[in-house]
Motif scaffolding. Structure first.
Motif, PDB file in Angstrom:
ATOM      1  N   UNK A 160      40.161  25.982  34.479  1.00 20.58           N
ATOM      2  CA  UNK A 160      40.114  24.687  33.803  1.00 20.58           C
ATOM      3  C   UNK A 160      40.874  23.619  34.578  1.00 20.58           C
ATOM      4  N   UNK A 161      41.901  24.044  35.308  1.00 23.68           N
ATOM      5  CA  UNK A 161      42.704  23.093  36.074  1.00 23.68           C
ATOM      6  C   UNK A 161      42.088  22.780  37.434  1.00 23.68           C
ATOM      7  N   UNK A 162      41.013  23.505  37.780  1.00 24.65           N
ATOM      8  CA  UNK A 162      40.348  23.273  39.053  1.00 24.65           C
ATOM      9  C   UNK A 162      40.958  24.034  40.219  1.00 24.65           C
ATOM     10  N   UNK A 163      41.882  24.948  39.917  1.00 27.09           N
ATOM     11  CA  UNK A 163      42.532  25.763  40.950  1.00 27.09           C
ATOM     12  C   UNK A 163      42.482  27.214  40.481  1.00 27.09           C
ATOM     13  N   UNK A 164      41.365  27.926  40.765  1.00 27.69           N
ATOM     14  CA  UNK A 164      41.120  29.234  40.167  1.00 27.69           C
ATOM     15  C   UNK A 164      42.025  30.378  40.631  1.00 27.69           C
ATOM     16  N   UNK A 165      42.884  30.147  41.588  1.00 26.25           N
ATOM     17  CA  UNK A 165      43.756  31.201  42.097  1.00 26.25           C
ATOM     18  C   UNK A 165      44.927  31.420  41.136  1.00 26.25           C
ATOM     19  N   UNK A 166      45.067  32.648  40.606  1.00 20.83           N
ATOM     20  CA  UNK A 166      46.155  32.942  39.667  1.00 20.83           C
ATOM     21  C   UNK A 166      47.387  33.512  40.374  1.00 20.83           C
ATOM     22  N   UNK A 167      47.342  33.574  41.701  1.00 22.84           N
ATOM     23  CA  UNK A 167      48.452  34.152  42.466  1.00 22.84           C
ATOM     24  C   UNK A 167      49.798  33.499  42.162  1.00 22.84           C
ATOM     25  N   UNK A 168      49.894  32.158  42.048  1.00 18.65           N
ATOM     26  CA  UNK A 168      51.205  31.557  41.753  1.00 18.65           C
ATOM     27  C   UNK A 168      51.845  32.104  40.485  1.00 18.65           C
ATOM     28  N   UNK A 169      51.026  32.385  39.465  1.00 19.84           N
ATOM     29  CA  UNK A 169      51.560  32.926  38.215  1.00 19.84           C
ATOM     30  C   UNK A 169      52.101  34.332  38.424  1.00 19.84           C
ATOM     31  N   UNK A 170      51.392  35.136  39.206  1.00 24.35           N
ATOM     32  CA  UNK A 170      51.815  36.509  39.440  1.00 24.35           C
ATOM     33  C   UNK A 170      53.043  36.573  40.329  1.00 24.35           C
ATOM     34  N   UNK A 171      53.178  35.607  41.220  1.00 25.68           N
ATOM     35  CA  UNK A 171      54.370  35.550  42.063  1.00 25.68           C
ATOM     36  C   UNK A 171      55.593  35.146  41.250  1.00 25.68           C
ATOM     37  N   UNK A 172      55.382  34.272  40.268  1.00 28.05           N
ATOM     38  CA  UNK A 172      56.490  33.851  39.418  1.00 28.05           C
ATOM     39  C   UNK A 172      56.895  34.940  38.435  1.00 28.05           C
ATOM     40  N   UNK A 173      55.911  35.686  37.959  1.00 24.28           N
ATOM     41  CA  UNK A 173      56.159  36.739  36.970  1.00 24.28           C
ATOM     42  C   UNK A 173      55.501  38.040  37.432  1.00 24.28           C
ATOM     43  N   UNK A 174      56.151  38.777  38.339  1.00 31.97           N
ATOM     44  CA  UNK A 174      55.551  40.003  38.893  1.00 31.97           C
ATOM     45  C   UNK A 174      55.163  41.026  37.832  1.00 31.97           C
ATOM     46  N   UNK A 175      55.844  41.031  36.697  1.00 30.56           N
ATOM     47  CA  UNK A 175      55.506  42.003  35.663  1.00 30.56           C
ATOM     48  C   UNK A 175      54.080  41.804  35.157  1.00 30.56           C
ATOM     49  N   UNK A 176      53.598  40.574  35.192  1.00 35.32           N
ATOM     50  CA  UNK A 176      52.231  40.324  34.729  1.00 35.32           C
ATOM     51  C   UNK A 176      51.200  40.979  35.631  1.00 35.32           C
ATOM     52  N   UNK A 177      51.536  41.159  36.901  1.00 37.73           N
ATOM     53  CA  UNK A 177      50.612  41.835  37.825  1.00 37.73           C
ATOM     54  C   UNK A 177      50.334  43.265  37.362  1.00 37.73           C
ATOM     55  N   UNK A 178      51.346  43.875  36.739  1.00 35.94           N
ATOM     56  CA  UNK A 178      51.201  45.243  36.247  1.00 35.94           C
ATOM     57  C   UNK A 178      50.436  45.285  34.923  1.00 35.94           C
ATOM     58  N   UNK A 179      50.213  44.135  34.312  1.00 31.69           N
ATOM     59  CA  UNK A 179      49.597  44.079  32.979  1.00 31.69           C
ATOM     60  C   UNK A 179      48.248  43.359  32.991  1.00 31.69           C
ATOM     61  N   UNK A 180      47.642  43.180  34.146  1.00 28.43           N
ATOM     62  CA  UNK A 180      46.456  42.333  34.248  1.00 28.43           C
ATOM     63  C   UNK A 180      45.306  42.777  33.344  1.00 28.43           C
ATOM     64  N   UNK A 181      45.140  44.067  33.153  1.00 28.94           N
ATOM     65  CA  UNK A 181      44.017  44.549  32.335  1.00 28.94           C
ATOM     66  C   UNK A 181      44.420  44.784  30.878  1.00 28.94           C
ATOM     67  N   UNK A 182      45.662  44.570  30.551  1.00 30.23           N
ATOM     68  CA  UNK A 182      46.156  44.822  29.195  1.00 30.23           C
ATOM     69  C   UNK A 182      45.873  43.633  28.285  1.00 30.23           C
ATOM     70  N   UNK A 183      45.554  43.919  27.018  1.00 27.88           N
ATOM     71  CA  UNK A 183      45.375  42.843  26.048  1.00 27.88           C
ATOM     72  C   UNK A 183      46.706  42.135  25.840  1.00 27.88           C
ATOM     73  N   UNK A 184      46.666  40.823  25.826  1.00 28.35           N
ATOM     74  CA  UNK A 184      47.908  40.053  25.703  1.00 28.35           C
ATOM     75  C   UNK A 184      48.637  40.353  24.396  1.00 28.35           C
TER      76      UNK A 184
END
Length: 224
Positions: free
Chosen positions: A109-133
């Motif tokens: 929606x923001x026009x920048x489809x790369x989610x890498x910045x979020x995962x770099x800021x919160x590495x734990x989310x990388x381990x939860x990518x397929x988990x329901x929020x």
């Protein structure tokens, strides 16, 4: 501070819910690129103030300007397009979607489809990518809500009760992340109760009491 130098300026703000008025002529000036802390006990009007700034609650009277532009009647969506992003205290995530989908929706929606910045800021989310929020812990949902706001590339990041319901360790980590965001030049507005973490990172402190401003000044003045 005048409108010309404020990122956001709220003047004579009156707002509330139904027949109940919560803000009674509130005046605030949010400086650009700084951390402004809104402090006060429960019911002081902190959350209502953030919702007014984000456009979720209309003003009954008064005005709001952003960088000198009157945005009093501008919609929530258009405020978000200007970079005004609110992370509310009720965990702003899509509970039934995966972590990846939560992030991807905002990134695209923001026009920048790369989610890498979020995962770099919160590495734990990388381990939860397929988990329901909705199945994650409160701290992890809070990380996801902040990561979603980060991907929207906010000019003003408003965070309501960052540490609410979190362990001291998780809360300290999130305050550290928010300080990093602020150091990059993003304007931060943080609503919290009287906490040392909020004071430690604040450049300007407002104390609200029953919908009115009872103090305005620096953190050292507040401590004194």
């Amino acid at each position: 501070m005048t409108t010309a130098t404020a990122e956001l300026e709220l003047t004579g703000a009156r707002a509330g819910y139904g027949t109940v008025e919560v803000l009674h002529g509130l005046d605030l000036a949010i400086p650009p690129g700084k951390v402004t802390a809104l402090l006060g006990v429960n019911g002081a009007g902190k959350s209502t103030t953030l919702r007014v700034l984000a456009g979720l609650i209309p003003l009954r009277s008064g005005s709001l300007t952003w960088r000198g532009e009157d945005i009093t009647k501008v919609s929530t969506v258009d405020r978000a397009r200007r970079g005004l992003m609110l992370v509310p205290d009720e965990r702003a995530v899509f509970a039934t979607l995966s972590v990846r989908d939560n992030l991807q929706i905002i990134a695209e929606a923001s026009g920048h489809p790369d989610i890498t910045p979020a995962l770099e800021s919160f590495p734990r989310l990388r381990e939860r990518l397929t988990q329901r929020a909705g199945s994650m812990s409160g701290g992890e949902r809070r990380m996801l809500a902040l990561a979603r706001a980060l991907l929207a590339r906010p000019s003003v990041l408003m965070v309501d009760e960052l540490s609410l319901g979190l362990s001291p360790k998780v809360a300290a980590d999130l305050f550290g992340w928010l300080a990093t965001v602020a150091s990059s030049g993003t304007t931060v507005v943080l609503a919290d109760q009287y906490t040392e973490q909020a004071l430690a990172m604040a450049d300007l402190v407002y104390v609200l009491h029953r919908g009115e401003r009872s103090f305005a000044g620096g953190p050292e003045e507040f401590r004194a």
